[in-house]
Design a protein around this motif. Structure first.
Motif, PDB file in Angstrom:
ATOM      1  N   SER A  78       0.805  -1.227   0.000  1.00  0.00           N
ATOM      2  CA  SER A  78       0.000   0.000   0.000  1.00  0.00           C
ATOM      3  C   SER A  78       0.836   1.273   0.000  1.00  0.00           C
ATOM      4  CB  SER A  78      -0.947   0.003   1.209  1.00  0.00           C
ATOM      5  OG  SER A  78      -0.216   0.139   2.415  1.00  0.00           O
ATOM      6  N   ASP A  97      -8.215  11.655  -4.741  1.00  0.00           N
ATOM      7  CA  ASP A  97      -8.819  10.312  -4.776  1.00  0.00           C
ATOM      8  C   ASP A  97      -7.795   9.242  -4.412  1.00  0.00           C
ATOM      9  OD1 ASP A  97     -11.240  11.387  -5.491  1.00  0.00           O
ATOM     10  OD2 ASP A  97     -10.953  11.072  -7.643  1.00  0.00           O
ATOM     11  N   PHE A  98      -6.592   9.364  -4.962  1.00  0.00           N
ATOM     12  CA  PHE A  98      -5.533   8.397  -4.658  1.00  0.00           C
ATOM     13  C   PHE A  98      -5.155   8.487  -3.179  1.00  0.00           C
ATOM     14  CE2 PHE A  98      -1.299   6.795  -4.263  1.00  0.00           C
ATOM     15  CZ  PHE A  98      -1.215   5.756  -5.180  1.00  0.00           C
ATOM     16  N   ILE A 100      -7.044   9.480  -0.664  1.00  0.00           N
ATOM     17  CA  ILE A 100      -8.112   8.906   0.151  1.00  0.00           C
ATOM     18  C   ILE A 100      -8.055   7.385   0.116  1.00  0.00           C
ATOM     19  CG2 ILE A 100     -10.617   8.622   0.295  1.00  0.00           C
ATOM     20  CD1 ILE A 100     -10.873  11.543  -0.608  1.00  0.00           C
ATOM     21  N   ALA A 101      -7.837   6.827  -1.078  1.00  0.00           N
ATOM     22  CA  ALA A 101      -7.762   5.369  -1.207  1.00  0.00           C
ATOM     23  C   ALA A 101      -6.590   4.806  -0.407  1.00  0.00           C
ATOM     24  CB  ALA A 101      -7.630   4.992  -2.687  1.00  0.00           C
ATOM     25  N   GLN A 102      -5.439   5.470  -0.484  1.00  0.00           N
ATOM     26  CA  GLN A 102      -4.277   4.987   0.253  1.00  0.00           C
ATOM     27  C   GLN A 102      -4.502   5.069   1.758  1.00  0.00           C
ATOM     28  OE1 GLN A 102      -0.477   7.212   0.210  1.00  0.00           O
ATOM     29  NE2 GLN A 102       0.514   5.291  -0.383  1.00  0.00           N
ATOM     30  N   TYR A 104      -7.312   4.825   3.265  1.00  0.00           N
ATOM     31  CA  TYR A 104      -8.252   3.760   3.617  1.00  0.00           C
ATOM     32  C   TYR A 104      -7.514   2.442   3.838  1.00  0.00           C
ATOM     33  CZ  TYR A 104     -11.716   0.081   2.987  1.00  0.00           C
ATOM     34  OH  TYR A 104     -12.481  -1.052   3.159  1.00  0.00           O
ATOM     35  N   PHE A 105      -6.622   2.101   2.931  1.00  0.00           N
ATOM     36  CA  PHE A 105      -5.894   0.842   3.047  1.00  0.00           C
ATOM     37  C   PHE A 105      -4.932   0.858   4.235  1.00  0.00           C
ATOM     38  CE2 PHE A 105      -7.186   0.334  -1.430  1.00  0.00           C
ATOM     39  CZ  PHE A 105      -7.717  -0.942  -1.354  1.00  0.00           C
ATOM     40  N   SER A 155     -12.687  -3.453   7.430  1.00  0.00           N
ATOM     41  CA  SER A 155     -12.999  -2.791   6.162  1.00  0.00           C
ATOM     42  C   SER A 155     -14.316  -2.032   6.156  1.00  0.00           C
ATOM     43  CB  SER A 155     -13.015  -3.826   5.028  1.00  0.00           C
ATOM     44  OG  SER A 155     -13.997  -4.831   5.273  1.00  0.00           O
ATOM     45  N   PRO A 159     -15.162   3.248   6.028  1.00  0.00           N
ATOM     46  CA  PRO A 159     -15.678   4.064   4.911  1.00  0.00           C
ATOM     47  C   PRO A 159     -16.383   5.359   5.279  1.00  0.00           C
ATOM     48  CG  PRO A 159     -16.003   1.759   4.407  1.00  0.00           C
ATOM     49  CD  PRO A 159     -15.457   1.810   5.810  1.00  0.00           C
ATOM     50  N   ILE A 163     -14.822   8.359   3.322  1.00  0.00           N
ATOM     51  CA  ILE A 163     -15.598   8.924   2.215  1.00  0.00           C
ATOM     52  C   ILE A 163     -15.841  10.418   2.424  1.00  0.00           C
ATOM     53  CG2 ILE A 163     -17.877   8.896   1.114  1.00  0.00           C
ATOM     54  CD1 ILE A 163     -17.894   5.853   1.536  1.00  0.00           C
ATOM     55  N   LYS A 166     -13.655  13.188   0.885  1.00  0.00           N
ATOM     56  CA  LYS A 166     -13.865  13.628  -0.500  1.00  0.00           C
ATOM     57  C   LYS A 166     -14.633  14.943  -0.564  1.00  0.00           C
ATOM     58  CE  LYS A 166     -14.187  13.084  -5.028  1.00  0.00           C
ATOM     59  NZ  LYS A 166     -13.005  13.237  -5.926  1.00  0.00           N
TER      60      LYS A 166
END
Length: 316
Positions: A78, A97-98, A100-102, A104-105, A155, A159, A163, A166
């Motif tokens: 990650s 976006d990237f 936020i995704a990182q 999250y992981f 998981s 969220p 989320i 964003k």
């Protein structure tokens, strides 16, 4: 305010922080970091391979260890692209976006590792305090259900807070404290109302990391009480030795988290070096050390690894 600053505030891209002041040495710095990531991937893959191929290791304790190794492997995956990307000059900025995704992981995998460590503490408690029922309590079916529960817990709770990132307005300079994205870094740049993120984020930490730590401590208090009731000194030592690897893994995981939390909470005026150092320790130290700890301290793993290297040497 300069045009560059205005562009930086309004842009949806975020600047990653490498090692301030050492930009000219990034190529050299990439060598030890690439080596660490290689050790993380090889070490955890080796543990997974040994557990999968050795029938004698198909036991609950080693299934949970496989979960830990898989989690550590994902932690490395990650962050490797941004950490090494900065040092190699490939990446300097990432999109919202990237980011936020990182985040999250990273946070989800931290909760997952905490859950796995709690499960391993439960495994040690059953093995020492109720050994006659160990195999009937921790059946393969129950282990699978525990794995699914850990995955869902790690998981599905995150969220809502991730989320919402964003939809925040980021009006402060888009400069991250680390070479990867964390939730607390992003809300620090927001000028929107972050009450929900702050409260929900704190609730997540309390209900996951803090609760798991408390339950692990309670389990070891009960284990210690049971061990002290054993008459034979040799048996007491033997029982406690089965817990050494797990205790080391717990310390390796929680100490960097506590350090990073303290830096973010009270270290706003500290040198950027401190933030960078603690961030990299938080991300890399547990995945690096866990395979080493279990390869050294767990006799079954150590013997199988030695045999694996011996066979590789003979073939070469």
């Amino acid at each position: 305010m300069s045009a560059i600053s205005i562009l930086n505030f309004n842009s949806s891209r975020f600047t990653l922080t490498g090692f301030p002041g050492l930009e000219v040495d990034y190529l050299w710095l990439s060598i030890p970091f690439a080596s660490i990531y290689a050790m993380v991937f090889l070490g955890n893959c080796m543990v997974l391979h040994v557990i999968r191929t050795e029938p004698s290791l198909h036991q609950p304790m080693f299934y949970f260890l496989a979960m830990l190794a898989l989690t550590d492997l994902c932690v490395g995956l990650s962050t490797v692209h941004t950490v090494l990307g900065i040092l190699w000059g490939v990446i300097q900025e990432i999109s919202l976006d990237f980011c936020i995704a990182q985040s999250y992981f990273i946070h989800g995998l931290s909760f997952m590792e905490s859950s796995v460590l709690l499960t391993m503490a439960f495994d040690r408690y059953i093995a020492i305090c109720n050994p006659l029922r160990y195999s009937s309590i921790l059946t393969n079916d129950k282990i699978m259900k525990i794995g699914v529960a850990i995955l869902c817990r790690s998981s599905m709770l995150i969220p809502p807070v991730i989320i919402r990132l964003k939809f925040l307005n980021y009006c402060h300079p888009h400069i991250l404290s680390h070479s990867f994205c964390l939730h607390q870094d992003l809300i620090r740049m927001a000028c929107s109302n972050i009450r929900f993120n702050s409260i929900y984020g704190l609730a997540l930490v309390v209900s996951n990391l803090l609760l798991d730590a408390v339950l692990i401590i309670i389990s070891y208090i009960m284990i210690l009480h049971a061990v002290l009731a054993i008459a034979s000194r040799e048996e007491r030592i033997k029982s406690l030795q089965t817990c050494v690897s797990h205790i080391c893994a717990v310390l390796v995981f929680y100490i960097p988290i506590i350090g990073l939390t303290m830096v973010h909470r009270f270290g706003r005026h500290l040198s950027p070096w401190v933030h960078v150092l603690m961030g990299n320790v938080y991300i890399l130290f547990p995945p690096l050390m866990n395979p080493i700890i279990y390869s050294i301290k767990t006799q079954q793993i150590r013997r199988r690894v030695q045999r694996l290297f011996y066979l590789t040497k003979c073939k070469s």
